[in-house]
Design a protein around this motif. Structure first.
Motif, PDB file in Angstrom:
ATOM      1  N   TYR A 217       0.797  -1.279  -0.239  1.00 32.36           N
ATOM      2  CA  TYR A 217       0.002   0.058   0.073  1.00 32.36           C
ATOM      3  C   TYR A 217       1.016   1.082  -0.034  1.00 32.36           C
ATOM      4  O   TYR A 217       1.603   1.509   1.146  1.00 32.36           O
ATOM      5  N   ARG A 218       1.028   1.979  -1.110  1.00 30.39           N
ATOM      6  CA  ARG A 218       1.932   3.109  -1.312  1.00 30.39           C
ATOM      7  C   ARG A 218       1.089   4.365  -1.237  1.00 30.39           C
ATOM      8  O   ARG A 218       1.736   5.402  -1.326  1.00 30.39           O
ATOM      9  N   ASP A 219      -0.277   4.542  -1.106  1.00 30.54           N
ATOM     10  CA  ASP A 219      -1.019   5.781  -0.907  1.00 30.54           C
ATOM     11  C   ASP A 219      -0.542   6.463   0.314  1.00 30.54           C
ATOM     12  O   ASP A 219      -0.270   6.076   1.117  1.00 30.54           O
ATOM     13  N   SER A 220      -0.719   7.936   0.055  1.00 27.32           N
ATOM     14  CA  SER A 220      -0.680   8.657   1.369  1.00 27.32           C
ATOM     15  C   SER A 220      -1.543   8.131   2.454  1.00 27.32           C
ATOM     16  O   SER A 220      -2.705   8.206   2.257  1.00 27.32           O
ATOM     17  N   PHE A 221      -0.918   8.098   3.665  1.00 27.70           N
ATOM     18  CA  PHE A 221      -1.611   7.732   4.742  1.00 27.70           C
ATOM     19  C   PHE A 221      -1.015   8.295   6.076  1.00 27.70           C
ATOM     20  O   PHE A 221       0.348   7.992   6.304  1.00 27.70           O
ATOM     21  N   GLU A 222      -1.757   8.602   7.141  1.00 28.05           N
ATOM     22  CA  GLU A 222      -1.248   9.107   8.298  1.00 28.05           C
ATOM     23  C   GLU A 222      -1.173   8.051   9.261  1.00 28.05           C
ATOM     24  O   GLU A 222      -1.979   7.741   9.985  1.00 28.05           O
ATOM     25  N   THR A 223       0.039   7.458   9.108  1.00 28.50           N
ATOM     26  CA  THR A 223       0.180   6.328  10.008  1.00 28.50           C
ATOM     27  C   THR A 223       0.455   6.550  11.400  1.00 28.50           C
ATOM     28  O   THR A 223       0.396   5.458  12.343  1.00 28.50           O
ATOM     29  N   ASP A 224       0.886   7.680  11.885  1.00 31.08           N
ATOM     30  CA  ASP A 224       1.335   8.021  13.282  1.00 31.08           C
ATOM     31  C   ASP A 224       0.164   8.322  14.142  1.00 31.08           C
ATOM     32  O   ASP A 224       0.164   8.462  15.244  1.00 31.08           O
ATOM     33  N   ARG A 225      -1.170   8.659  13.475  1.00 31.34           N
ATOM     34  CA  ARG A 225      -2.361   8.933  14.291  1.00 31.34           C
ATOM     35  C   ARG A 225      -2.896   7.894  15.155  1.00 31.34           C
ATOM     36  O   ARG A 225      -2.635   6.620  14.842  1.00 31.34           O
ATOM     37  N   GLY A 226      -3.613   8.227  16.211  1.00 33.33           N
ATOM     38  CA  GLY A 226      -4.360   7.176  17.044  1.00 33.33           C
ATOM     39  C   GLY A 226      -3.628   6.910  18.604  1.00 33.33           C
ATOM     40  O   GLY A 226      -2.928   7.919  18.964  1.00 33.33           O
ATOM     41  N   LEU A 227      -3.803   5.886  19.032  1.00 38.57           N
ATOM     42  CA  LEU A 227      -3.417   5.626  20.434  1.00 38.57           C
ATOM     43  C   LEU A 227      -1.992   4.942  20.502  1.00 38.57           C
ATOM     44  O   LEU A 227      -1.968   3.886  20.007  1.00 38.57           O
ATOM     45  N   GLN A 228      -1.232   5.475  21.374  1.00 32.01           N
ATOM     46  CA  GLN A 228       0.113   4.686  21.659  1.00 32.01           C
ATOM     47  C   GLN A 228       0.317   4.389  22.958  1.00 32.01           C
ATOM     48  O   GLN A 228      -0.003   5.085  23.967  1.00 32.01           O
ATOM     49  N   LEU A 229       0.412   2.833  22.928  1.00 33.97           N
ATOM     50  CA  LEU A 229       0.596   2.062  24.295  1.00 33.97           C
ATOM     51  C   LEU A 229       1.946   1.711  24.442  1.00 33.97           C
ATOM     52  O   LEU A 229       2.625   0.819  23.548  1.00 33.97           O
ATOM     53  N   ASN A 230       2.524   1.552  25.635  1.00 32.67           N
ATOM     54  CA  ASN A 230       3.809   0.997  25.619  1.00 32.67           C
ATOM     55  C   ASN A 230       3.692  -0.433  26.387  1.00 32.67           C
ATOM     56  O   ASN A 230       4.676  -0.886  27.001  1.00 32.67           O
ATOM     57  N   ASP A 231       2.478  -0.966  26.220  1.00 28.41           N
ATOM     58  CA  ASP A 231       2.342  -2.477  26.508  1.00 28.41           C
ATOM     59  C   ASP A 231       1.516  -3.418  25.536  1.00 28.41           C
ATOM     60  O   ASP A 231       0.435  -2.682  25.354  1.00 28.41           O
ATOM     61  N   SER A 232       2.173  -4.418  25.128  1.00 27.03           N
ATOM     62  CA  SER A 232       1.652  -5.233  24.085  1.00 27.03           C
ATOM     63  C   SER A 232       0.177  -5.706  24.587  1.00 27.03           C
ATOM     64  O   SER A 232      -0.796  -5.670  23.636  1.00 27.03           O
ATOM     65  N   ALA A 233       0.006  -6.089  25.860  1.00 28.97           N
ATOM     66  CA  ALA A 233      -1.120  -6.787  25.923  1.00 28.97           C
ATOM     67  C   ALA A 233      -2.464  -5.631  26.181  1.00 28.97           C
ATOM     68  O   ALA A 233      -3.539  -6.079  25.818  1.00 28.97           O
ATOM     69  N   MET A 234      -1.862  -4.569  26.691  1.00 22.66           N
ATOM     70  CA  MET A 234      -2.931  -3.374  26.537  1.00 22.66           C
ATOM     71  C   MET A 234      -3.472  -3.203  25.311  1.00 22.66           C
ATOM     72  O   MET A 234      -4.464  -2.692  25.021  1.00 22.66           O
ATOM     73  N   ALA A 235      -2.468  -3.032  24.291  1.00 20.79           N
ATOM     74  CA  ALA A 235      -2.901  -2.646  23.015  1.00 20.79           C
ATOM     75  C   ALA A 235      -3.595  -3.631  22.501  1.00 20.79           C
ATOM     76  O   ALA A 235      -4.646  -3.334  21.774  1.00 20.79           O
ATOM     77  N   ILE A 236      -3.595  -5.133  22.766  1.00 23.70           N
ATOM     78  CA  ILE A 236      -4.369  -6.042  22.200  1.00 23.70           C
ATOM     79  C   ILE A 236      -5.688  -5.768  22.966  1.00 23.70           C
ATOM     80  O   ILE A 236      -6.938  -5.972  22.157  1.00 23.70           O
ATOM     81  N   GLN A 237      -5.850  -5.553  24.288  1.00 24.82           N
ATOM     82  CA  GLN A 237      -7.127  -5.618  24.887  1.00 24.82           C
ATOM     83  C   GLN A 237      -8.037  -4.295  24.507  1.00 24.82           C
ATOM     84  O   GLN A 237      -9.153  -4.568  24.547  1.00 24.82           O
ATOM     85  N   THR A 238      -7.098  -3.101  24.040  1.00 24.60           N
ATOM     86  CA  THR A 238      -7.836  -2.050  23.527  1.00 24.60           C
ATOM     87  C   THR A 238      -8.663  -2.492  22.227  1.00 24.60           C
ATOM     88  O   THR A 238      -9.657  -1.986  21.830  1.00 24.60           O
ATOM     89  N   ALA A 239      -7.822  -3.125  21.552  1.00 24.15           N
ATOM     90  CA  ALA A 239      -8.583  -3.775  20.104  1.00 24.15           C
ATOM     91  C   ALA A 239      -9.704  -4.670  20.357  1.00 24.15           C
ATOM     92  O   ALA A 239     -10.849  -4.415  19.522  1.00 24.15           O
ATOM     93  N   ILE A 240      -9.453  -5.389  21.320  1.00 23.27           N
ATOM     94  CA  ILE A 240     -10.655  -6.312  21.735  1.00 23.27           C
ATOM     95  C   ILE A 240     -11.867  -5.312  22.214  1.00 23.27           C
ATOM     96  O   ILE A 240     -12.887  -5.774  21.702  1.00 23.27           O
ATOM     97  N   SER A 241     -11.789  -4.496  22.721  1.00 27.26           N
ATOM     98  CA  SER A 241     -12.818  -3.619  23.335  1.00 27.26           C
ATOM     99  C   SER A 241     -13.468  -2.512  22.174  1.00 27.26           C
ATOM    100  O   SER A 241     -14.525  -2.003  22.367  1.00 27.26           O
ATOM    101  N   GLY A 242     -13.040  -2.904  20.985  1.00 27.66           N
ATOM    102  CA  GLY A 242     -13.558  -2.078  19.799  1.00 27.66           C
ATOM    103  C   GLY A 242     -13.090  -0.632  19.550  1.00 27.66           C
ATOM    104  O   GLY A 242     -13.714   0.186  18.978  1.00 27.66           O
ATOM    105  N   ASN A 243     -12.111  -0.124  20.438  1.00 27.41           N
ATOM    106  CA  ASN A 243     -11.351   1.155  20.289  1.00 27.41           C
ATOM    107  C   ASN A 243     -10.557   1.390  19.234  1.00 27.41           C
ATOM    108  O   ASN A 243      -9.558   2.190  19.368  1.00 27.41           O
ATOM    109  N   GLY A 244     -10.491   0.402  18.325  1.00 25.16           N
ATOM    110  CA  GLY A 244      -9.236   0.735  17.102  1.00 25.16           C
ATOM    111  C   GLY A 244      -8.821  -0.459  16.472  1.00 25.16           C
ATOM    112  O   GLY A 244      -9.027  -1.781  17.154  1.00 25.16           O
TER     113      GLY A 244
END
Length: 304
Positions: A217-244
């Motif tokens: 995928y080479r199109d212009s895309f703002e990839t740095d936007r969104g929620l940043q978490l320094n814990d992998s399990a929290m990142a996964i749980q946030t996805a499970i909760s439907g927040n991204g």
């Protein structure tokens, strides 16, 4: 020459060789420095060699002779084998506490729901699992074995390869099939991106930018936007909760995918040279709990 109490003398020599100090060795072995000195002198007289160079000045008054330095690894290995044999005997009558250090996300998402099988096989080992995001000192913190994520090379530690992850987007079923369904990478523009920054110090660790490029995928895309978490399990749980949408890792999302908490909207995966390794000190390689845990862990990895 009458032989000294060889086992005690050899223990004293090994301790002094590590500390290069009679008082430190005496404190470790719970005897007096004078007793340590007597054991060392008796061993040197019995063997008819010098084990230490002694100096009256300098930061360290003791240094190993060439003969002592050459013999030390074999001696330490012998003590480890002896300790392992004693622990095997003790295990039939008493419990042994065995300490494992594990990254928090790996413990939560992979290890803890499997560990009952280890306990069933080895009922006399009581596991003490310590989760930590920093690199612990195995000697000072009395760690028996660890699981680490990285390149496989850590100072003063042996490593055995366990698992390598593949990376791909994951999200809740409701998010994937909702009003802004995820059918192609461009649809990610309509959803918050969840960033796992726990390994941001490693340039090879996949990111949203690298995954999109890898997927073609080479199109212009703002990839740095969104929620940043320094814990992998929290990142996964946030996805499970439907927040991204998170960039999932095989070992951390396999159970959530299998049980329907997450879905994988796209087939494309990105590999990574970092991996999980079992790590331990060289002198603990033949330690009975280390051998038992290593054997079990490799079986679990192989059964995936």
């Amino acid at each position: 020459m009458r032989a000294p109490n060889n086992l005690n003398a050899l223990r004293a020599f090994e301790a002094v060789a590590r500390h290069l100090s009679y008082p430190a060795a005496a404190a470790e072995l719970n005897v007096t420095p004078a007793a340590i000195g007597q054991l060392i002198r008796g061993l040197e007289a019995y063997l008819d060699i010098e084990l230490f160079h002694r100096s009256s000045s300098g930061p360290s008054r003791l240094s190993l002779t060439d003969a002592a330095r050459a013999a030390l690894p074999d001696l330490q290995g012998g003590f480890d084998l002896l300790s392992s044999a004693v622990e095997r005997l003790r295990a039939s009558k008493s419990r042994i506490i065995f300490t494992v250090t594990v990254p928090p996300a790996f413990a939560e998402k992979w290890l803890l729901w499997r560990v009952g099988r280890f306990q069933g096989r080895h009922p006399y080992y009581d596991l003490r699992i310590e989760t930590s995001g920093h690199l612990v000192d195995f000697t000072s913190e009395r760690i028996d074995v660890g699981i680490r994520y990285g390149t496989g090379a850590w100072p003063d530690l042996m490593s055995t390869f366990l698992l390598r992850d593949e990376f791909f987007p994951v999200c809740s079923p409701a998010l994937a099939h909702g009003p802004n369904a995820l059918r192609r990478p461009s649809d990610l523009k309509n959803h918050p991106l969840i960033h796992d920054t726990s390994m941001s110090g490693f340039g090879v660790f996949p990111t949203w930018r690298s995954w999109l490029l890898h997927a073609g995928y080479r199109d212009s895309f703002e990839t740095d936007r969104g929620l940043q978490l320094n814990d992998s399990a929290m990142a996964i749980q946030t996805a499970i909760s439907g927040n991204g949408v998170a960039l999932g890792r095989t070992t951390l999302v396999e159970r959530d995918l299998a049980e329907g908490r997450l879905v994988k909207p796209f087939d494309h995966v990105q590999s990574c040279e970092l991996a999980y390794y079992l790590v331990y000190r060289k002198e603990r390689e033949q330690h009975a709990p280390v051998l038992a845990f290593k054997e079990w862990l490799l079986e679990e990895v192989g059964s995936n």
